[in-house]
Structure formats: structure tokens, C-alpha cells
Design a protein around this motif. Structure first.
Motif, PDB file in Angstrom:
ATOM      1  N   ALA A 174     -98.100 -71.684 -57.406  1.00  0.00           N
ATOM      2  CA  ALA A 174     -96.939 -72.082 -57.042  1.00  0.00           C
ATOM      3  C   ALA A 174     -96.127 -71.043 -56.328  1.00  0.00           C
ATOM      4  O   ALA A 174     -95.132 -71.236 -55.710  1.00  0.00           O
ATOM      5  N   LEU A 175     -96.528 -69.892 -56.096  1.00  0.00           N
ATOM      6  CA  LEU A 175     -95.886 -68.820 -55.374  1.00  0.00           C
ATOM      7  C   LEU A 175     -95.571 -69.143 -53.758  1.00  0.00           C
ATOM      8  O   LEU A 175     -94.425 -69.298 -53.423  1.00  0.00           O
ATOM      9  N   PRO A 176     -96.593 -69.576 -53.088  1.00  0.00           N
ATOM     10  CA  PRO A 176     -96.088 -69.889 -51.657  1.00  0.00           C
ATOM     11  C   PRO A 176     -95.183 -71.243 -51.950  1.00  0.00           C
ATOM     12  O   PRO A 176     -94.372 -71.498 -50.849  1.00  0.00           O
ATOM     13  N   ARG A 177     -95.264 -72.055 -52.371  1.00  0.00           N
ATOM     14  CA  ARG A 177     -94.673 -73.509 -52.761  1.00  0.00           C
ATOM     15  C   ARG A 177     -93.200 -72.994 -53.354  1.00  0.00           C
ATOM     16  O   ARG A 177     -92.248 -73.974 -52.659  1.00  0.00           O
ATOM     17  N   GLU A 178     -92.954 -72.132 -53.745  1.00  0.00           N
ATOM     18  CA  GLU A 178     -91.409 -71.757 -54.420  1.00  0.00           C
ATOM     19  C   GLU A 178     -90.848 -71.291 -53.317  1.00  0.00           C
ATOM     20  O   GLU A 178     -89.916 -71.458 -53.088  1.00  0.00           O
ATOM     21  N   GLN A 179     -91.575 -70.334 -52.379  1.00  0.00           N
ATOM     22  CA  GLN A 179     -91.039 -70.015 -51.074  1.00  0.00           C
ATOM     23  C   GLN A 179     -90.596 -71.007 -50.229  1.00  0.00           C
ATOM     24  O   GLN A 179     -89.429 -71.177 -49.553  1.00  0.00           O
ATOM     25  N   LEU A 180     -91.424 -72.130 -50.153  1.00  0.00           N
ATOM     26  CA  LEU A 180     -91.039 -73.436 -49.370  1.00  0.00           C
ATOM     27  C   LEU A 180     -89.935 -73.988 -49.867  1.00  0.00           C
ATOM     28  O   LEU A 180     -89.150 -74.397 -49.078  1.00  0.00           O
ATOM     29  N   PHE A 181     -89.939 -74.304 -51.141  1.00  0.00           N
ATOM     30  CA  PHE A 181     -88.723 -74.858 -51.867  1.00  0.00           C
ATOM     31  C   PHE A 181     -87.400 -74.285 -51.622  1.00  0.00           C
ATOM     32  O   PHE A 181     -86.540 -74.767 -51.422  1.00  0.00           O
ATOM     33  N   ALA A 182     -87.491 -72.751 -51.692  1.00  0.00           N
ATOM     34  CA  ALA A 182     -86.301 -71.890 -51.654  1.00  0.00           C
ATOM     35  C   ALA A 182     -85.847 -72.175 -50.150  1.00  0.00           C
ATOM     36  O   ALA A 182     -84.656 -72.358 -49.849  1.00  0.00           O
ATOM     37  N   ALA A 183     -86.883 -72.362 -49.080  1.00  0.00           N
ATOM     38  CA  ALA A 183     -86.550 -72.348 -47.813  1.00  0.00           C
ATOM     39  C   ALA A 183     -85.901 -73.580 -47.497  1.00  0.00           C
ATOM     40  O   ALA A 183     -84.925 -73.693 -46.770  1.00  0.00           O
ATOM     41  N   ALA A 184     -86.297 -74.770 -48.007  1.00  0.00           N
ATOM     42  CA  ALA A 184     -85.747 -75.969 -47.954  1.00  0.00           C
ATOM     43  C   ALA A 184     -84.320 -75.978 -48.477  1.00  0.00           C
ATOM     44  O   ALA A 184     -83.240 -76.637 -47.777  1.00  0.00           O
ATOM     45  N   LEU A 185     -84.096 -75.613 -49.454  1.00  0.00           N
ATOM     46  CA  LEU A 185     -82.719 -75.434 -50.378  1.00  0.00           C
ATOM     47  C   LEU A 185     -81.655 -74.778 -49.322  1.00  0.00           C
ATOM     48  O   LEU A 185     -80.653 -74.845 -49.502  1.00  0.00           O
ATOM     49  N   ALA A 186     -82.122 -73.851 -48.584  1.00  0.00           N
ATOM     50  CA  ALA A 186     -81.321 -73.053 -47.939  1.00  0.00           C
ATOM     51  C   ALA A 186     -80.988 -73.805 -46.364  1.00  0.00           C
ATOM     52  O   ALA A 186     -80.306 -73.044 -45.603  1.00  0.00           O
ATOM     53  N   GLN A 187     -81.458 -74.770 -46.084  1.00  0.00           N
ATOM     54  CA  GLN A 187     -81.213 -75.619 -44.879  1.00  0.00           C
ATOM     55  C   GLN A 187     -79.728 -75.953 -44.948  1.00  0.00           C
ATOM     56  O   GLN A 187     -78.956 -76.005 -45.968  1.00  0.00           O
ATOM     57  N   PRO A 188     -78.967 -76.217 -43.751  1.00  0.00           N
ATOM     58  CA  PRO A 188     -77.440 -76.202 -43.603  1.00  0.00           C
ATOM     59  C   PRO A 188     -76.914 -77.367 -44.262  1.00  0.00           C
ATOM     60  O   PRO A 188     -75.512 -77.368 -44.587  1.00  0.00           O
ATOM     61  N   THR A 189     -77.812 -78.562 -44.188  1.00  0.00           N
ATOM     62  CA  THR A 189     -77.294 -79.918 -44.595  1.00  0.00           C
ATOM     63  C   THR A 189     -78.250 -80.572 -45.743  1.00  0.00           C
ATOM     64  O   THR A 189     -79.268 -80.147 -45.734  1.00  0.00           O
ATOM     65  N   ALA A 190     -77.514 -81.510 -46.468  1.00  0.00           N
ATOM     66  CA  ALA A 190     -78.476 -82.031 -47.681  1.00  0.00           C
ATOM     67  C   ALA A 190     -79.725 -82.771 -46.909  1.00  0.00           C
ATOM     68  O   ALA A 190     -80.764 -82.811 -47.348  1.00  0.00           O
ATOM     69  N   ARG A 191     -79.339 -83.432 -45.971  1.00  0.00           N
ATOM     70  CA  ARG A 191     -80.235 -84.296 -45.105  1.00  0.00           C
ATOM     71  C   ARG A 191     -81.522 -83.193 -44.590  1.00  0.00           C
ATOM     72  O   ARG A 191     -82.782 -83.536 -44.705  1.00  0.00           O
ATOM     73  N   ALA A 192     -81.263 -82.259 -44.057  1.00  0.00           N
ATOM     74  CA  ALA A 192     -82.054 -81.131 -43.749  1.00  0.00           C
ATOM     75  C   ALA A 192     -82.825 -80.520 -44.627  1.00  0.00           C
ATOM     76  O   ALA A 192     -83.978 -80.125 -44.639  1.00  0.00           O
ATOM     77  N   VAL A 193     -82.188 -80.466 -45.756  1.00  0.00           N
ATOM     78  CA  VAL A 193     -82.996 -80.000 -46.982  1.00  0.00           C
ATOM     79  C   VAL A 193     -84.194 -80.888 -47.530  1.00  0.00           C
ATOM     80  O   VAL A 193     -85.198 -80.310 -47.620  1.00  0.00           O
ATOM     81  N   VAL A 194     -83.773 -82.244 -47.420  1.00  0.00           N
ATOM     82  CA  VAL A 194     -84.764 -83.153 -47.627  1.00  0.00           C
ATOM     83  C   VAL A 194     -85.914 -83.381 -47.039  1.00  0.00           C
ATOM     84  O   VAL A 194     -87.061 -83.685 -47.127  1.00  0.00           O
ATOM     85  N   GLU A 195     -85.464 -83.027 -45.532  1.00  0.00           N
ATOM     86  CA  GLU A 195     -86.394 -83.465 -44.416  1.00  0.00           C
ATOM     87  C   GLU A 195     -87.494 -82.297 -44.270  1.00  0.00           C
ATOM     88  O   GLU A 195     -88.597 -82.543 -44.252  1.00  0.00           O
ATOM     89  N   TYR A 196     -86.681 -80.995 -44.631  1.00  0.00           N
ATOM     90  CA  TYR A 196     -87.757 -79.835 -44.574  1.00  0.00           C
ATOM     91  C   TYR A 196     -88.848 -79.990 -45.898  1.00  0.00           C
ATOM     92  O   TYR A 196     -89.788 -79.784 -45.679  1.00  0.00           O
ATOM     93  N   LEU A 197     -88.267 -80.424 -46.993  1.00  0.00           N
ATOM     94  CA  LEU A 197     -88.923 -80.367 -48.245  1.00  0.00           C
ATOM     95  C   LEU A 197     -90.055 -81.439 -48.229  1.00  0.00           C
ATOM     96  O   LEU A 197     -91.201 -81.015 -48.246  1.00  0.00           O
TER      97      LEU A 197
END
Length: 215
Positions: free
Chosen positions: A85-108
Motif C-alpha cells: 500500500a505504501l507506494p500506492r498511497e503516494q500515488l493516490f495522494a499525488a492524484a488528489l493533488a492534481q489541479p482539476t477533478a478531471r486531472a485527478v481522475v485521469e492521473y489516478l
């Protein structure tokens, strides 16, 4: 005649303190490597599908050593899940930090598609694979994995709700429904990856999600 035992130590008492102690673990034992191997077995087989013989063989340990170092199978799974879970938690946090909702979902979703199809790792998701089939004895494990997924969905919902407040999503958007939709797609992608879907096919799914994103 000379007593032959006088020139040997065959009958000499053994000093228990001086005798070397046997260890169940080899001298080259690497706990991190062993845990990585256990993680891969759980990832591919699920919690109940991963047998102790498969785990000990992959980890290069015998059963007593596994118990001595990691405790029982359930405790080993918890440790493997934390490592997964550790690296995937970092990925999830990076996704949530994207500037728009669409970018969040795209990144995730694109990141998940990549992570679920690595050539040197089992395909799919340990959190999904681990809970697909569990008996009553393994129900606590299943509930823990469900809670893990629910927690991520709640975090995504909060991020989408903030996007709605900021005017980044239409005013009539239901953040909870949208978060559930995105996580359902993500979970489905994991199942498809474990079943043999390619990375390109998963990225095509992501493209369809983004094509229908609320304007």
C-alpha cells in the motif's frame, strides 16, 4: 593396553554454552526480500489462495522460521499489505493533488492501469485479489480490504466535492456517485488486468471515462 578413549574427546562432556546454536533462518536472510516475495504470492493468489507451502518456498524460509519472524499467516498478510500500500498511497495522494477533478481522475486511472500491468509484477491489485473469495475464517481480512477501498473512495469523494464547491464540476454533480463510479471503474480494471487485459486496453477504458466527464 592404552585406553583409546584417553586420546579422544568422544566421551568428553559437551559445553552447552559453547555449542553453536542452530537458527531457523539462514545467515543471508533478508526480511525485506522475503516480505516482497510473500506480497507477490498474496497479490497473485489472494489471501486464502496463498498456501503456506507456496509462501515459504517463495520466501526461502521454512514454516518455523516464518512463524518466528512474521508470526502467523494473517500477520504476514498485514505486513505484506502495508508494503504493497505504501507506494500506492503516494500515488493516490499525488492524484488528489492534481489541479482539476478531471486531472485527478485521469492521473489516478492511468497510473492504476500502468501499475496493474507491470511486466515484473503480478497483474491486478492485491487489495482486490485478496478479497474476491474468502471463507468465514478469513472474513476479518475481507472486511479490512473492503474498508481500505471504502476509505479511498471517501477521499476521492471529498476531493470531487471540493471541485464542485470551486466550480470545477457542474452544480448538479453528485460527488459521491461520481467517486463511486470512478472507483468501480478502477476496481474493474484491476480484475480485467488479472484476467489478462493489456495496458493498452485499460488505457482505452480510461479514455472512455474521460470522454464522458461532466463538462
Amino acid at each position: 593396553m592404552k585406553n583409546i578413549h584417553s586420546d579422544t574427546q568422544a566421551d568428553a562432556p559437551v559445553d552447552a554454552a559453547a555449542a553453536p546454536r542452530k537458527s531457523g533462518r539462514p545467515r543471508t536472510f533478508d526480511a525485506d526480500h522475503a516480505l516482497d516475495q510473500a506480497m507477490k504470492v498474496f497479490w497473485e493468489k489472494g489471501y486464502e489462495g496463498a498456501s503456506l507451502p507456496e509462501l515459504t518456498e517463495a520466501m526461502g524460509m521454512n514454516r518455523p522460521s516464518l512463524y518466528a519472524v512474521f508470526g502467523n499467516k494473517e500477520n504476514l498478510f498485514h505486513k505484506a499489505l502495508e508494503r504493497y500500500a505504501l507506494p500506492r498511497e503516494q500515488l493516490f495522494a499525488a492524484a488528489l493533488a492534481q489541479p482539476t477533478a478531471r486531472a485527478v481522475v485521469e492521473y489516478l486511472l492511468h497510473s492504476n492501469a500502468d501499475g496493474q500491468t507491470e511486466s515484473d509484477q503480478p497483474h491486478g491489485c492485491l487489495v482486490i485479489n485478496g478479497a474476491l473469495a474468502c471463507s468465514d475464517d478469513a472474513q476479518p481480512i475481507r472486511e479490512e480490504l473492503i474498508a481500505h477501498r471504502s476509505g479511498n473512495e471517501a477521499r476521492l469523494r471529498d476531493r470531487l466535492l471540493q471541485a464542485k464547491t470551486d466550480g470545477d464540476l457542474p452544480a448538479d454533480t453528485c460527488a459521491g456517485q461520481l467517486a463511486r463510479y470512478v472507483m468501480t471503474v478502477s476496481n474493474g480494471m484491476a480484475v480485467q488486468a488479472a484476467a489478462g487485459a493489456t495496458r493498452e486496453q485499460l488505457h482505452e477504458v480510461v479514455a472512455l471515462v474521460l470522454r464522458g466527464w461532466p463538462a
